[in-house]
Motif scaffolding. Structure first.
Motif, PDB file in Angstrom:
ATOM      1  N   GLY A   2     -57.164  13.219  58.991  1.00 58.31           N
ATOM      2  CA  GLY A   2     -57.228  12.447  60.225  1.00 58.31           C
ATOM      3  C   GLY A   2     -56.409  13.044  61.346  1.00 58.31           C
ATOM      4  N   ARG A   3     -56.728  12.590  62.550  1.00 54.07           N
ATOM      5  CA  ARG A   3     -55.979  13.001  63.734  1.00 54.07           C
ATOM      6  C   ARG A   3     -55.704  11.761  64.569  1.00 54.07           C
ATOM      7  NH1 ARG A   3     -59.250  17.810  66.542  1.00 54.07           N
ATOM      8  NH2 ARG A   3     -60.984  17.050  65.271  1.00 54.07           N
ATOM      9  N   SER A  38     -68.018  14.076  70.937  1.00 53.27           N
ATOM     10  CA  SER A  38     -69.436  14.034  71.303  1.00 53.27           C
ATOM     11  C   SER A  38     -70.322  14.598  70.202  1.00 53.27           C
ATOM     12  CB  SER A  38     -69.663  14.843  72.579  1.00 53.27           C
ATOM     13  OG  SER A  38     -71.040  14.833  72.898  1.00 53.27           O
ATOM     14  N   GLU A  39     -71.418  13.885  70.009  1.00 52.88           N
ATOM     15  CA  GLU A  39     -72.422  14.362  69.064  1.00 52.88           C
ATOM     16  C   GLU A  39     -73.068  15.651  69.573  1.00 52.88           C
ATOM     17  OE1 GLU A  39     -75.241  11.256  68.446  1.00 52.88           O
ATOM     18  OE2 GLU A  39     -76.254  12.335  66.847  1.00 52.88           O
ATOM     19  N   GLU A  40     -73.094  15.807  70.893  1.00 53.87           N
ATOM     20  CA  GLU A  40     -73.714  16.997  71.472  1.00 53.87           C
ATOM     21  C   GLU A  40     -72.801  18.204  71.281  1.00 53.87           C
ATOM     22  OE1 GLU A  40     -76.496  16.305  74.952  1.00 53.87           O
ATOM     23  OE2 GLU A  40     -75.024  14.755  75.309  1.00 53.87           O
ATOM     24  N   ALA A  41     -73.429  19.396  71.273  1.00 48.08           N
ATOM     25  CA  ALA A  41     -72.679  20.617  70.958  1.00 48.08           C
ATOM     26  C   ALA A  41     -72.020  21.244  72.181  1.00 48.08           C
ATOM     27  CB  ALA A  41     -73.615  21.632  70.307  1.00 48.08           C
ATOM     28  N   VAL A  42     -72.291  20.670  73.360  1.00 47.52           N
ATOM     29  CA  VAL A  42     -71.768  21.264  74.596  1.00 47.52           C
ATOM     30  C   VAL A  42     -70.910  20.241  75.348  1.00 47.52           C
ATOM     31  CG1 VAL A  42     -73.695  22.876  74.892  1.00 47.52           C
ATOM     32  CG2 VAL A  42     -73.851  20.569  75.862  1.00 47.52           C
ATOM     33  N   LYS A  94     -70.530  13.418  65.247  1.00 42.83           N
ATOM     34  CA  LYS A  94     -71.030  12.044  65.417  1.00 42.83           C
ATOM     35  C   LYS A  94     -70.045  11.052  64.800  1.00 42.83           C
ATOM     36  CE  LYS A  94     -74.943   9.114  64.506  1.00 42.83           C
ATOM     37  NZ  LYS A  94     -76.340   9.019  64.718  1.00 42.83           N
ATOM     38  N   VAL A  95     -69.736  10.011  65.535  1.00 43.04           N
ATOM     39  CA  VAL A  95     -68.927   8.924  64.961  1.00 43.04           C
ATOM     40  C   VAL A  95     -69.884   7.966  64.268  1.00 43.04           C
ATOM     41  CG1 VAL A  95     -67.516   6.910  65.562  1.00 43.04           C
ATOM     42  CG2 VAL A  95     -66.998   9.157  66.554  1.00 43.04           C
ATOM     43  N   ILE A  96     -69.592   7.661  62.993  1.00 43.32           N
ATOM     44  CA  ILE A  96     -70.537   6.825  62.243  1.00 43.32           C
ATOM     45  C   ILE A  96     -70.038   5.396  62.027  1.00 43.32           C
ATOM     46  CG2 ILE A  96     -71.809   8.705  61.093  1.00 43.32           C
ATOM     47  CD1 ILE A  96     -70.000   8.148  58.618  1.00 43.32           C
ATOM     48  N   SER A  97     -68.718   5.194  62.198  1.00 44.43           N
ATOM     49  CA  SER A  97     -68.267   3.803  62.201  1.00 44.43           C
ATOM     50  C   SER A  97     -66.982   3.674  63.002  1.00 44.43           C
ATOM     51  CB  SER A  97     -68.089   3.267  60.777  1.00 44.43           C
ATOM     52  OG  SER A  97     -66.992   3.874  60.164  1.00 44.43           O
ATOM     53  N   ALA A 108     -68.889  11.731  61.047  1.00 51.36           N
ATOM     54  CA  ALA A 108     -69.844  12.071  59.980  1.00 51.36           C
ATOM     55  C   ALA A 108     -69.272  13.141  59.047  1.00 51.36           C
ATOM     56  CB  ALA A 108     -71.148  12.561  60.603  1.00 51.36           C
ATOM     57  N   THR A 109     -68.260  13.876  59.525  1.00 46.63           N
ATOM     58  CA  THR A 109     -67.641  14.896  58.659  1.00 46.63           C
ATOM     59  C   THR A 109     -66.517  14.299  57.817  1.00 46.63           C
ATOM     60  OG1 THR A 109     -66.309  15.488  60.565  1.00 46.63           O
ATOM     61  CG2 THR A 109     -68.183  16.928  60.089  1.00 46.63           C
ATOM     62  N   GLY A 110     -66.312  12.992  57.920  1.00 42.58           N
ATOM     63  CA  GLY A 110     -65.325  12.317  57.060  1.00 42.58           C
ATOM     64  C   GLY A 110     -63.937  12.249  57.661  1.00 42.58           C
ATOM     65  N   GLU A 111     -63.811  12.643  58.941  1.00 43.92           N
ATOM     66  CA  GLU A 111     -62.485  12.590  59.569  1.00 43.92           C
ATOM     67  C   GLU A 111     -62.253  11.212  60.193  1.00 43.92           C
ATOM     68  OE1 GLU A 111     -59.672  15.063  62.719  1.00 43.92           O
ATOM     69  OE2 GLU A 111     -61.838  15.287  62.843  1.00 43.92           O
ATOM     70  N   THR A 112     -60.998  10.727  60.052  1.00 42.62           N
ATOM     71  CA  THR A 112     -60.646   9.489  60.743  1.00 42.62           C
ATOM     72  C   THR A 112     -59.847   9.852  61.984  1.00 42.62           C
ATOM     73  OG1 THR A 112     -60.596   8.236  58.689  1.00 42.62           O
ATOM     74  CG2 THR A 112     -59.383   7.297  60.534  1.00 42.62           C
ATOM     75  N   ILE A 113     -60.301   9.392  63.133  1.00 41.64           N
ATOM     76  CA  ILE A 113     -59.597   9.667  64.388  1.00 41.64           C
ATOM     77  C   ILE A 113     -59.068   8.345  64.919  1.00 41.64           C
ATOM     78  CG2 ILE A 113     -59.898  10.436  66.793  1.00 41.64           C
ATOM     79  CD1 ILE A 113     -61.862  12.535  65.771  1.00 41.64           C
ATOM     80  N   SER A 114     -57.750   8.296  65.152  1.00 39.05           N
ATOM     81  CA  SER A 114     -57.197   7.028  65.632  1.00 39.05           C
ATOM     82  C   SER A 114     -56.838   7.139  67.120  1.00 39.05           C
ATOM     83  CB  SER A 114     -55.996   6.617  64.800  1.00 39.05           C
ATOM     84  OG  SER A 114     -54.938   7.510  65.018  1.00 39.05           O
ATOM     85  N   TYR A 115     -56.775   6.013  67.759  1.00 39.12           N
ATOM     86  CA  TYR A 115     -56.492   5.969  69.202  1.00 39.12           C
ATOM     87  C   TYR A 115     -55.567   4.808  69.514  1.00 39.12           C
ATOM     88  CZ  TYR A 115     -59.901   2.139  68.967  1.00 39.12           C
ATOM     89  OH  TYR A 115     -60.546   0.967  68.634  1.00 39.12           O
ATOM     90  N   LYS A 116     -54.936   4.897  70.682  1.00 37.60           N
ATOM     91  CA  LYS A 116     -54.244   3.703  71.209  1.00 37.60           C
ATOM     92  C   LYS A 116     -55.182   2.998  72.191  1.00 37.60           C
ATOM     93  CE  LYS A 116     -49.320   4.369  70.648  1.00 37.60           C
ATOM     94  NZ  LYS A 116     -49.014   5.775  70.275  1.00 37.60           N
ATOM     95  N   THR A 117     -55.867   3.828  72.986  1.00 40.36           N
ATOM     96  CA  THR A 117     -56.852   3.278  73.932  1.00 40.36           C
ATOM     97  C   THR A 117     -58.162   4.038  73.758  1.00 40.36           C
ATOM     98  OG1 THR A 117     -55.094   2.774  75.514  1.00 40.36           O
ATOM     99  CG2 THR A 117     -57.341   2.876  76.383  1.00 40.36           C
ATOM    100  N   LEU A 118     -59.248   3.283  73.681  1.00 42.04           N
ATOM    101  CA  LEU A 118     -60.570   3.897  73.487  1.00 42.04           C
ATOM    102  C   LEU A 118     -61.452   3.629  74.712  1.00 42.04           C
ATOM    103  CD1 LEU A 118     -62.756   5.177  71.558  1.00 42.04           C
ATOM    104  CD2 LEU A 118     -63.268   2.828  70.821  1.00 42.04           C
ATOM    105  N   ILE A 119     -62.148   4.664  75.169  1.00 39.89           N
ATOM    106  CA  ILE A 119     -63.190   4.471  76.194  1.00 39.89           C
ATOM    107  C   ILE A 119     -64.539   4.741  75.536  1.00 39.89           C
ATOM    108  CG2 ILE A 119     -64.132   5.214  78.421  1.00 39.89           C
ATOM    109  CD1 ILE A 119     -61.369   6.092  79.274  1.00 39.89           C
TER     110      ILE A 119
END
Ligand code: FDA
Ligand code: NAD
Length: 431
Positions: A2-3, A38-42, A94-97, A108-119
């Motif tokens: 995770g990050r 982003s799900e997009e590659a660019v 891609k974020v899946i949940s 989708a790669t199994g990484e958990t990303i945490s935030y304090k503020t999300l947009i």
């Protein structure tokens, strides 16, 4: 695995790019505290280019030329720019949940990303024909248009179709802009849509008639008031060869372009955040029902002060740019940031035509100007309770568009409809 970030922008489209610019301008973060997933590659780009410059037969727009924020005549945010600004781009991911209570996102790669503020800037997806009970829309010569990958598929299909036939399904923005691009690429076009005129969400019958006759003069055929029921396909490629309509008619097709509307990408947050109008409900600070989460762009349903606080979800680029910048201002300087006060603004460019619209298309309509000229300058006002609510103009100058935006913003008083019709554009210019 995770990050952790302080600020996470989920989605890497138009709104994400303008949010990044606002963060960089305000400087309210340290290197490594802010990321865009982003799900997009660019890196974020100006999506409107995909149905315009990207489809030109000569000298087409290509990345990096149309990354955000060139569409607003601002800086070009290349991958290098993000690096220099210390903004991490997590692309092709891609974020899946999402877990709003825990403030985490799972990729989708199994990484958990945490935030304090999300947009949340997840935009929207194109509706598929399957959702209307028509199967087979995965054929190699059926094109949708939302992402760069879609645009590349469309460009490929056009390049092997010169002189051939295209059927365009849908008479909205994608249908009109793609039909123009197809004609410019020397492809014969038939448009099919269920309404009795094009751009039914915005245009009046009279405005639509102008564009339809212009398109007809360019060789486009309109098949209105009907829908398709199935495709004819060739074996073994599965390529579409004809579109079958409800009345049994077969339209020969070397390729098909489908633009039948969108759905906002809200699913990660359903059951966790309040929803309205098919989007995520936010207040005037673009803040959702969870105070650590903001939503911007196509996915956000926000209050329009000018419409007495009515909640709207707008599907246009100017709104994505402005709501994104507003959310960042509200996050970094909440006490100095007033509630958003947005004037809805839409535009389109097809062939050599170009129109703009401000406000809301409700109430009685007064048309003005010259609908017959080959270099047209005509438009319409919408009037409700004696005041202007919306204004449309084809072929205007910068000053004329500006004048229209001012009368809509001011809800200018109309004392006589016939006088307004006579005055036309000068009503706005004199105000
Ligand atoms: P946008 O769709 O731009 O971006 C959403 C991003 O989120 C995408 O990068 C997507 O991959 C990402 N995403 C979604 N779910 C995710 C997940 N689970 N995990 C990771 N990433 C995820 N408007 C206008 O006013 N004038 C115009 O001329 C045009 N022209 C035009 C042409 C075409 C072809 C399209 C498709 C659209 C337009 N528009 C337009 C509309 C305009 O482009 C649109 O309103 C904005 O792109 C909305 O910006 P957002 O950032 O909200 O969504
Ligand atoms: P739209 O809502 O503009 O038009 C959808 C069209 O689909 C309708 O006009 C109708 O004719 C047709 N339709 C609906 N159901 C159908 C069916 N079952 N069979 C056949 N036709 C059917 O949506 P769009 O044109 O797909 O555009 C997608 C998104 O992209 C929108 O959010 C739009 O605002 C955005 N966009 C905007 C611009 C612009 O602002 N200039 C340009 C391109 C795209």
């Amino acid at each position: 695995m995770g990050r952790a970030f302080v600020y996470v922008v989920l989605g890497g489209g138009v709104a994400a790019g303008y949010a990044a610019l606002e963060f960089a301008r305000r400087g309210g973060y340290s290197r490594g505290e802010l990321c865009i997933i982003s799900e997009e590659a660019v890196a974020p780009y100006e999506r409107p280019a995909l149905s315009k410059g990207y489809l030109l037969p000569e000298d087409p727009a290509r990345l990096p030329g149309f990354h955000t924020c060139v569409g607003a005549n601002d800086e070009l945010l290349t991958t290098k720019w993000y690096k220099e600004q210390g903004i991490e781009l997590v692309l092709g991911t891609k974020v899946i949940s999402a877990d709003v209570r825990r403030k985490t996102l799972l990729t989708a790669t199994g990484e958990t990303i945490s935030y304090k503020t999300l947009i949340i800037a997840t935009g929207a997806r194109a509706l598929k024909l399957e959702e209307f009970g028509i199967s087979g829309s995965d054929a190699t010569n059926i094109c949708y248009l939302r992402s760069l990958d879609d645009a590349d598929k469309l460009v490929n299909a056009m390049s092997s179709c010169s002189g051939g036939n295209a059927v365009v399904i849908g008479g909205g923005y994608i249908g009109m802009e793609c039909a123009a691009a197809l004609v410019t690429n020397k492809i014969k076009v038939t448009m099919v849509f269920p309404e009795n005129h094009c751009m039914a969400r915005l245009f009046t019958q009279k405005i639509a008639e102008y564009y339809e006759s212009y398109y007809t003069s360019k060789g486009v055929t309109f098949t209105k008031g009907t829908v398709l029921t199935s495709f004819e396909k060739e074996d073994p490629t599965g390529k579409v060869t004809a579109v079958v309509l409800k009345d049994g008619k077969h339209l020969p097709a070397d390729m098909v372009v489908v633009g039948i509307g969108i759905r906002a990408n809200t699913s990660l947050f359903e059951g966790q955040l309040l929803m309205e109008k098919g989007g995520i409900k936010v207040n005037g600070q673009m803040q959702t029902s969870d105070s650590s989460v903001y939503a911007v762009g196509d996915v956000a349903a926000f209050p329009i002060k000018l419409f007495d606080g009515d909640t709207r979800r707008l599907e246009h680029v100017d709104s994505a740019r402005r709501t994104a910048r507003h959310a960042v201002a509200a996050i970094l300087e909440p006490s100095k940031t007033r509630d958003v006060d947005y004037l809805p603004f839409f535009y389109s460019r097809v062939f050599t035509l170009s129109w703009q619209f401000y406000g809301d298309n409700v109430g009685e309509v007064v048309h003005y100007g010259d609908f017959a000229s080959s270099s047209p300058s005509f438009g319409a006002y919408w009037i409700s309770k004696g005041r202007i609510t919306g204004a449309f103009l084809e072929g205007g100058s910068r000053e004329e568009y500006e004048a229209l935006s001012v009368v809509v913003r001011r809800k200018a008083k109309v004392s006589s409809m016939s006088e307004l019709e006579k005055q036309g554009l000068s009503f706005a210019i004199q105000e």
